[in-house]
Design a protein around this motif. Structure first.
Motif, PDB file in Angstrom:
ATOM      1  N   ALA A 213      15.889  -4.421  -6.627  1.00  0.00           N
ATOM      2  CA  ALA A 213      16.012  -3.583  -5.427  1.00  0.00           C
ATOM      3  C   ALA A 213      14.829  -2.628  -5.307  1.00  0.00           C
ATOM      4  CB  ALA A 213      17.325  -2.806  -5.474  1.00  0.00           C
ATOM      5  N   SER A 214      14.383  -2.067  -6.431  1.00  0.00           N
ATOM      6  CA  SER A 214      13.217  -1.173  -6.400  1.00  0.00           C
ATOM      7  C   SER A 214      11.970  -1.932  -5.953  1.00  0.00           C
ATOM      8  CB  SER A 214      12.991  -0.558  -7.785  1.00  0.00           C
ATOM      9  OG  SER A 214      14.092   0.218  -8.179  1.00  0.00           O
ATOM     10  N   PHE A 215      11.804  -3.144  -6.484  1.00  0.00           N
ATOM     11  CA  PHE A 215      10.673  -3.959  -6.075  1.00  0.00           C
ATOM     12  C   PHE A 215      10.764  -4.337  -4.599  1.00  0.00           C
ATOM     13  CE2 PHE A 215       8.695  -6.010 -10.123  1.00  0.00           C
ATOM     14  CZ  PHE A 215       8.370  -4.745 -10.578  1.00  0.00           C
ATOM     15  N   ALA A 216      11.980  -4.600  -4.126  1.00  0.00           N
ATOM     16  CA  ALA A 216      12.147  -5.002  -2.727  1.00  0.00           C
ATOM     17  C   ALA A 216      11.701  -3.899  -1.764  1.00  0.00           C
ATOM     18  CB  ALA A 216      13.601  -5.388  -2.456  1.00  0.00           C
ATOM     19  N   LEU A 217      11.858  -2.642  -2.163  1.00  0.00           N
ATOM     20  CA  LEU A 217      11.349  -1.542  -1.331  1.00  0.00           C
ATOM     21  C   LEU A 217       9.842  -1.658  -1.136  1.00  0.00           C
ATOM     22  CD1 LEU A 217      13.343   1.475  -2.817  1.00  0.00           C
ATOM     23  CD2 LEU A 217      13.518   0.628  -0.469  1.00  0.00           C
ATOM     24  N   ILE A 218       9.139  -1.998  -2.219  1.00  0.00           N
ATOM     25  CA  ILE A 218       7.683  -2.139  -2.130  1.00  0.00           C
ATOM     26  C   ILE A 218       7.323  -3.412  -1.364  1.00  0.00           C
ATOM     27  CG2 ILE A 218       5.543  -2.122  -3.458  1.00  0.00           C
ATOM     28  CD1 ILE A 218       7.086  -0.936  -5.795  1.00  0.00           C
ATOM     29  N   VAL A 219       8.120  -4.469  -1.544  1.00  0.00           N
ATOM     30  CA  VAL A 219       7.923  -5.697  -0.753  1.00  0.00           C
ATOM     31  C   VAL A 219       7.978  -5.365   0.726  1.00  0.00           C
ATOM     32  CG1 VAL A 219       8.913  -7.923  -0.121  1.00  0.00           C
ATOM     33  CG2 VAL A 219       8.847  -7.246  -2.517  1.00  0.00           C
ATOM     34  N   TYR A 220       9.031  -4.669   1.140  1.00  0.00           N
ATOM     35  CA  TYR A 220       9.215  -4.383   2.563  1.00  0.00           C
ATOM     36  C   TYR A 220       8.091  -3.491   3.089  1.00  0.00           C
ATOM     37  CZ  TYR A 220      11.275  -2.981   6.967  1.00  0.00           C
ATOM     38  OH  TYR A 220      11.484  -2.750   8.312  1.00  0.00           O
ATOM     39  N   ALA A 221       7.740  -2.445   2.336  1.00  0.00           N
ATOM     40  CA  ALA A 221       6.693  -1.524   2.799  1.00  0.00           C
ATOM     41  C   ALA A 221       5.356  -2.250   2.952  1.00  0.00           C
ATOM     42  CB  ALA A 221       6.549  -0.364   1.819  1.00  0.00           C
ATOM     43  N   SER A 222       4.983  -3.066   1.967  1.00  0.00           N
ATOM     44  CA  SER A 222       3.699  -3.762   2.053  1.00  0.00           C
ATOM     45  C   SER A 222       3.712  -4.803   3.170  1.00  0.00           C
ATOM     46  CB  SER A 222       3.338  -4.402   0.710  1.00  0.00           C
ATOM     47  OG  SER A 222       4.341  -5.300   0.270  1.00  0.00           O
ATOM     48  N   ALA A 223       4.858  -5.468   3.382  1.00  0.00           N
ATOM     49  CA  ALA A 223       4.960  -6.449   4.465  1.00  0.00           C
ATOM     50  C   ALA A 223       4.879  -5.765   5.828  1.00  0.00           C
ATOM     51  CB  ALA A 223       6.259  -7.236   4.344  1.00  0.00           C
ATOM     52  N   TRP A 224       5.505  -4.591   5.954  1.00  0.00           N
ATOM     53  CA  TRP A 224       5.463  -3.855   7.233  1.00  0.00           C
ATOM     54  C   TRP A 224       4.029  -3.445   7.558  1.00  0.00           C
ATOM     55  CZ3 TRP A 224       3.934   0.968   8.881  1.00  0.00           C
ATOM     56  CH2 TRP A 224       4.352   1.348  10.167  1.00  0.00           C
ATOM     57  N   ILE A 225       3.305  -2.945   6.578  1.00  0.00           N
ATOM     58  CA  ILE A 225       1.916  -2.548   6.818  1.00  0.00           C
ATOM     59  C   ILE A 225       1.086  -3.761   7.219  1.00  0.00           C
ATOM     60  CG2 ILE A 225      -0.167  -1.575   5.780  1.00  0.00           C
ATOM     61  CD1 ILE A 225       1.727   0.066   3.941  1.00  0.00           C
ATOM     62  N   LYS A 226       1.270  -4.876   6.525  1.00  0.00           N
ATOM     63  CA  LYS A 226       0.509  -6.094   6.841  1.00  0.00           C
ATOM     64  C   LYS A 226       0.777  -6.570   8.263  1.00  0.00           C
ATOM     65  CE  LYS A 226       0.085 -10.956   5.422  1.00  0.00           C
ATOM     66  NZ  LYS A 226      -1.368 -11.088   5.192  1.00  0.00           N
ATOM     67  N   VAL A 227       2.040  -6.496   8.692  1.00  0.00           N
ATOM     68  CA  VAL A 227       2.407  -6.975  10.034  1.00  0.00           C
ATOM     69  C   VAL A 227       1.853  -6.070  11.126  1.00  0.00           C
ATOM     70  CG1 VAL A 227       4.360  -7.285  11.612  1.00  0.00           C
ATOM     71  CG2 VAL A 227       4.453  -8.247   9.305  1.00  0.00           C
ATOM     72  N   HIS A 228       1.979  -4.758  10.949  1.00  0.00           N
ATOM     73  CA  HIS A 228       1.653  -3.823  12.032  1.00  0.00           C
ATOM     74  C   HIS A 228       0.268  -3.182  11.910  1.00  0.00           C
ATOM     75  CE1 HIS A 228       5.621  -4.067  13.849  1.00  0.00           C
ATOM     76  NE2 HIS A 228       6.148  -3.963  12.643  1.00  0.00           N
ATOM     77  N   HIS A 229      -0.305  -3.173  10.725  1.00  0.00           N
ATOM     78  CA  HIS A 229      -1.626  -2.572  10.520  1.00  0.00           C
ATOM     79  C   HIS A 229      -2.446  -3.468   9.592  1.00  0.00           C
ATOM     80  CE1 HIS A 229      -0.253   1.225  12.381  1.00  0.00           C
ATOM     81  NE2 HIS A 229       0.875   0.994  11.732  1.00  0.00           N
ATOM     82  N   PRO A 230      -2.775  -4.664  10.032  1.00  0.00           N
ATOM     83  CA  PRO A 230      -3.430  -5.623   9.129  1.00  0.00           C
ATOM     84  C   PRO A 230      -4.788  -5.170   8.617  1.00  0.00           C
ATOM     85  CG  PRO A 230      -3.453  -6.411  11.406  1.00  0.00           C
ATOM     86  CD  PRO A 230      -2.544  -5.226  11.375  1.00  0.00           C
ATOM     87  N   ALA A 231      -5.534  -4.399   9.415  1.00  0.00           N
ATOM     88  CA  ALA A 231      -6.843  -3.920   8.951  1.00  0.00           C
ATOM     89  C   ALA A 231      -6.678  -2.927   7.804  1.00  0.00           C
ATOM     90  CB  ALA A 231      -7.617  -3.288  10.102  1.00  0.00           C
ATOM     91  N   PHE A 233      -4.153  -2.682   5.836  1.00  0.00           N
ATOM     92  CA  PHE A 233      -3.601  -3.410   4.694  1.00  0.00           C
ATOM     93  C   PHE A 233      -4.706  -4.136   3.935  1.00  0.00           C
ATOM     94  CE2 PHE A 233      -1.684  -7.286   2.870  1.00  0.00           C
ATOM     95  CZ  PHE A 233      -0.723  -6.707   2.051  1.00  0.00           C
ATOM     96  N   ALA A 234      -5.554  -4.861   4.644  1.00  0.00           N
ATOM     97  CA  ALA A 234      -6.607  -5.634   3.986  1.00  0.00           C
ATOM     98  C   ALA A 234      -7.592  -4.723   3.266  1.00  0.00           C
ATOM     99  CB  ALA A 234      -7.335  -6.504   5.015  1.00  0.00           C
ATOM    100  N   ALA A 235      -8.025  -3.646   3.936  1.00  0.00           N
ATOM    101  CA  ALA A 235      -8.993  -2.737   3.316  1.00  0.00           C
ATOM    102  C   ALA A 235      -8.421  -2.105   2.047  1.00  0.00           C
ATOM    103  CB  ALA A 235      -9.406  -1.657   4.311  1.00  0.00           C
ATOM    104  N   ALA A 236      -7.187  -1.626   2.137  1.00  0.00           N
ATOM    105  CA  ALA A 236      -6.569  -0.980   0.980  1.00  0.00           C
ATOM    106  C   ALA A 236      -6.332  -1.969  -0.148  1.00  0.00           C
ATOM    107  CB  ALA A 236      -5.252  -0.325   1.401  1.00  0.00           C
ATOM    108  N   LEU A 237      -5.961  -3.189   0.203  1.00  0.00           N
ATOM    109  CA  LEU A 237      -5.687  -4.210  -0.812  1.00  0.00           C
ATOM    110  C   LEU A 237      -6.965  -4.566  -1.581  1.00  0.00           C
ATOM    111  CD1 LEU A 237      -3.204  -5.810  -1.747  1.00  0.00           C
ATOM    112  CD2 LEU A 237      -3.915  -7.643  -0.206  1.00  0.00           C
ATOM    113  N   ILE A 238      -8.077  -4.700  -0.862  1.00  0.00           N
ATOM    114  CA  ILE A 238      -9.351  -4.997  -1.532  1.00  0.00           C
ATOM    115  C   ILE A 238      -9.756  -3.831  -2.432  1.00  0.00           C
ATOM    116  CG2 ILE A 238     -11.812  -5.397  -1.168  1.00  0.00           C
ATOM    117  CD1 ILE A 238     -11.037  -6.843   1.451  1.00  0.00           C
ATOM    118  N   ASN A 239      -9.552  -2.614  -1.946  1.00  0.00           N
ATOM    119  CA  ASN A 239      -9.941  -1.437  -2.732  1.00  0.00           C
ATOM    120  C   ASN A 239      -9.117  -1.294  -4.012  1.00  0.00           C
ATOM    121  OD1 ASN A 239     -11.813  -0.826  -0.773  1.00  0.00           O
ATOM    122  ND2 ASN A 239     -10.542   0.698   0.241  1.00  0.00           N
TER     123      ASN A 239
END
Length: 374
Positions: A213-231, A233-239
């Motif tokens: 359940a704790s991991f699922a919170l991070i799953v949802y947050a990262s998926a939401w950022i990717k869907v609505h703010h892909p730029a 998400f990508a920049a932060a992920l590379i960093n």
């Protein structure tokens, strides 16, 4: 008596989420003065259908925990539509449920191919949320207490023995006790046998529901950022690299598939990290950072940024004289195409960086200065 168990994990995705939320906040408010990462995380809307649509399509490159090939293969089958579905998704693609033969029964019940059933009404409250199939460690402990007559201490010992059964073989001592306890409470012996086999699977690696359940919170947050703010998400992920399954190149290509304009490394525009670009022609644009230039140190990138802050670079010669970079550092930037705003083409920058000293970029005092710096 109740003991609280806390696992403290260092997760690169938490760094990526924090930076992505900072990018979003700065874009929306113009500064980071009032940015609070905890508050920003809490403001992510819950149960967004667009997030679950992306998960059902396995559009999850870079998303925490559900980015592996195994998870991406499972997502279109499980088709998560609510938060608890993500809890199951995180926990089900694990050696424990797989070796305990729990996955296919759960999926058949989820898709309606098999009716949901319970071995005994006594156990329905424990198994209801997972359609009658035990998937998590806590459920095994609850089944032992409610169905087989274990007391809490014995259930905790079962948990310990599950974790170390290959080392000490102590799990075997629970087999008959579980079966006899289930039979005494009217639970079929066949269920006790199946549960014991599933417990052996958990010994290989069963996931606690609380952890999932704790991991699922991070799953949802990262998926939401990717869907609505892909730029962002990508920049932060590379960093936040190195982490996850994908290289920066894969993350960049995925961002481009999501209509993000990816602008290359340039000495006159890049910082060390990737960053969002002002929304001009494209509302979603990132500038790649010097961190992606293989072999270039962060200190070299800082010298470039410090020199640029004083005055824009007028030419390649101006860049070399004012940054004091070594010949090999300039060469790495030339190979990466970082000078293409100062020269006609990458080939010219490479030729000039590798030219003989006499008449080249590093002629005279410039080369002496750079050799001292190196």
């Amino acid at each position: 008596l109740c003991f609280l168990k806390v696992d403290v994990l260092g997760l690169g995705m938490l760094t990526a989420i924090r930076q992505a939320l900072a990018f979003i906040h700065e874009r929306e408010h113009g500064s980071l003065d009032s940015f609070d990462p905890i508050e920003a995380l809490a403001r992510i809307p819950a149960e967004d259908p667009a997030v679950y649509d992306a998960c059902c399509e396995a559009d999850t490159i870079g998303v925490f925990q559900i980015e592996s090939r195994a998870q991406m293969a499972m997502l279109p089958i499980l088709r998560p539509r609510k938060f608890y579905d993500l809890v199951v998704e995180v926990g089900i693609v694990r050696p424990g449920p797989i070796q305990g033969k729990m996955v296919h029964p759960y999926l058949r019940r989820r898709t309606g191919e098999e009716p949901v059933s319970y071995p005994h009404p006594l156990l329905e409250p424990i198994l209801e949320r997972t359609l009658g199939v035990p998937l998590f460690q806590e459920q095994v402990m609850q089944l032992a207490i409610t169905g087989a007559g274990y007391d809490p201490g014995e259930a905790d010992q079962l948990r310990r023995d599950m974790a170390a059964w290959r080392k000490n073989g102590r799990l075997q001592r629970h087999r008959q006790k579980l079966i006899d306890g289930f039979v005494a409470n009217g639970v079929p012996q066949s269920f006790g046998e199946r549960l014991y086999q599933q417990i052996l699977g958990f010994g290989e690696y069963g996931f606690p529901e609380s952890h999932s359940a704790s991991f699922a919170l991070i799953v949802y947050a990262s998926a939401w950022i990717k869907v609505h703010h892909p730029a962002a998400f990508a920049a932060a992920l590379i960093n936040a690299q190195p982490m996850g399954f994908y290289t920066p190149g894969s993350i960049v290509r995925d961002a481009q598939r999501h209509d993000v304009e990816v602008r290359p490394v340039r000495v006159e525009a890049s910082d060390y990290d990737c960053a969002l670009e002002p929304p001009t022609a494209s509302p979603q644009a990132i500038r790649l950072g010097f961190r992606l230039v293989k072999g270039l140190s962060e200190s070299a990138a800082e010298r470039i940024m410090a020199a640029r802050a004083e005055q824009s670079f007028s030419s390649l010669d101006d860049f070399v004289h004012r940054t004091g970079l070594r010949r090999d550092e300039v060469d790495k930037l030339a190979e990466a195409g970082a000078f293409e705003g100062l020269v006609d083409c990458r080939r010219e920058a490479l030729w000039r960086s590798r030219a003989p000293r006499e008449g080249g970029l590093f002629d005279g005092l410039a080369i002496e200065k750079n050799e001292r710096v190196g």
